[in-house]
Design an enzyme around this catalytic site. Structure first.
Site, PDB file in Angstrom:
ATOM      1  N   GLY A 110       9.671   7.380   0.384  1.00 34.92           N
ATOM      2  CA  GLY A 110       9.482   5.928   0.497  1.00 34.92           C
ATOM      3  C   GLY A 110       9.787   5.294  -0.843  1.00 34.92           C
ATOM      4  N   LYS A 169       9.607  -1.066  -2.960  1.00 37.38           N
ATOM      5  CA  LYS A 169       9.167  -1.613  -4.262  1.00 37.38           C
ATOM      6  C   LYS A 169       8.116  -0.733  -4.937  1.00 37.38           C
ATOM      7  CE  LYS A 169      10.040  -6.474  -3.461  1.00 37.38           C
ATOM      8  NZ  LYS A 169       9.467  -7.682  -2.907  1.00 37.38           N
ATOM      9  N   GLY A 175       7.380   2.583  -4.259  1.00 34.64           N
ATOM     10  CA  GLY A 175       7.907   3.910  -4.566  1.00 34.64           C
ATOM     11  C   GLY A 175       8.803   3.889  -5.804  1.00 34.64           C
ATOM     12  N   ARG A 217       0.797  -3.544   4.132  1.00 35.80           N
ATOM     13  CA  ARG A 217       0.048  -4.694   4.657  1.00 35.80           C
ATOM     14  C   ARG A 217       0.814  -5.983   4.452  1.00 35.80           C
ATOM     15  NH1 ARG A 217      -5.426  -4.648   1.400  1.00 35.80           N
ATOM     16  NH2 ARG A 217      -6.246  -6.167   2.863  1.00 35.80           N
ATOM     17  N   ARG A 238      -9.150  -1.987 -10.823  1.00 35.12           N
ATOM     18  CA  ARG A 238      -9.428  -3.391 -10.511  1.00 35.12           C
ATOM     19  C   ARG A 238     -10.852  -3.764 -10.931  1.00 35.12           C
ATOM     20  NH1 ARG A 238      -6.256  -2.677  -4.805  1.00 35.12           N
ATOM     21  NH2 ARG A 238      -4.268  -3.521  -5.543  1.00 35.12           N
ATOM     22  N   HIS A 278     -11.164   3.047   1.121  1.00 36.55           N
ATOM     23  CA  HIS A 278     -10.250   2.146   0.406  1.00 36.55           C
ATOM     24  C   HIS A 278     -10.002   0.992   1.364  1.00 36.55           C
ATOM     25  CE1 HIS A 278      -7.128   0.721  -2.210  1.00 36.55           C
ATOM     26  NE2 HIS A 278      -6.154   0.933  -1.343  1.00 36.55           N
TER      27      HIS A 278
END
Ligand code: 2OP
Length: 313
Positions: free
Chosen positions: A12, A15, A17, A85, A154, A178
């Site tokens: 994959g 963006k 990967g 997503r 985060r 997650h």
């Protein structure tokens, strides 16, 4: 002395990967195979990244391919394939569509890279890691997922901003799914050993915890996808495996008795090295933390029980 370089394959190369490949190449962690079904894309990324290394003098070989047979010889396969997503979606909304894709990829890994470790990124990551473990038949130590590394980055970021200190002075811990039920642990998150619960008001802590849970959706709503934060978290995990650094990270690992939980992949602190997950670290949770964690484990177990291609216990 073994002078051969290690090989990391990335399945994959959209963006995320390609951002992971950029980090692995720039940090000279390993040679790379970039695999994607889109004709030309992985070959183009490989050429572009290869030419980039000429500025850095980084000695890594990068090959792009549309064929799974080129996974052959991989020490570690990173799975980023499948759907991501879109604004407004939860990670669990992706499960049905990604199940089929990830099952097919797991079968190819077994066929062409039977000795590799597998690092799962595709969402819902806890369930997709479980699926991959079941389909592959690999020992659970060899199959793990990225999640907590990113969630703790985060959490650290928001804590550092609230305290006005460098992120490098913050240690943070996040466990559980997650997803929306994730459990950031303020009592175990510190400014050089001082729990943030001693440094911030309960209201500030609650706000940071909530923002940590929701911030992926926040970034996706703003720019369409999360790229740099996950890419760096993944690169750090790859480095811990390939250089056998044995870093203690929050990550998706299989629980088989730890925390009193069985047969589920979920985010916990664990030691990650060349053989994969060396051990899960058990935190002494208080009643409130344990209840939140078990609730989150239930969310993952319920989702895993809805997989069509394997029967989860
Ligand atoms: C993230 O947390 C979407 O799971 C991905 O950035």
């Amino acid at each position: 002395m073994d002078l051969s370089r290690k090989l990391v394959s990335i399945i994959g190369t959209g963006k995320l990967g390609s951002a992971v490949a950029l980090q692995v190449a720039s940090r000279e962690i390993a040679d790379l195979r970039l695999i994607d079904i889109i004709k030309g894309l992985p070959q183009g990324e490989a050429l572009d990244l290869g030419q980039m290394t000429a500025e850095q003098g980084a000695d890594v070989d990068i090959i792009g391919s549309n064929e799974y047979k080129d996974l052959s010889g991989s020490d570690l396969v990173v799975v980023i394939g499948g759907l991501g997503r879109k604004p407004g979606m939860t990670r669990l909304d992706l499960q049905d569509k990604n199940e089929e894709i990830i099952r097919g990829i797991a079968e190819k890994i077994v066929e062409y890279a039977p000795k590799s470790l597998i690092l799962m990124v595709t969402n819902p990551v806890d369930v997709m890691t479980y699926l991959t473990w079941r389909v592959s038949g690999f020992d659970a130590s060899r199959v793990f997922g990225q999640s907590g590394m990113l969630d703790t980055m985060r959490f650290k970021y928001f804590i550092s901003r609230a305290l006005g200190v460098s992120t490098s002075s913050i240690q943070a811990v996040v466990i559980g799914e997650h997803g929306d039920s994730m459990v950031p642990l303020p009592r175990f998150s510190t400014l050089n050993g001082v729990p943030i619960t001693d440094l911030l008001s309960p209201g500030q802590v609650a706000e940071i915890v909530e923002r940590t849970r929701k911030t992926a959706a926040e970034v996706i709503a703003l720019k369409g996808a999360t790229i740099y934060a996950p890419a760096h978290g993944i690169a750090r995990m790859i480095e811990s495996v390939i250089k056998d650094k044995r870093m203690a990270l929050c990550m998706t690992a299989r629980l088989n008795g730890e925390y009193g939980v069985h047969d589920v992949y979920v985010d916990v602190p664990a030691v990650l090295g060349a053989r994969g997950v060396d051990r899960v670290i058990e935190l002494k949770l208080n009643d409130e933390e344990r209840a939140a964690f078990l609730k989150s484990v239930d969310v993952v177990k319920t989702a895993a029980s809805q997989l069509k291609s394997v029967k989860a216990s």
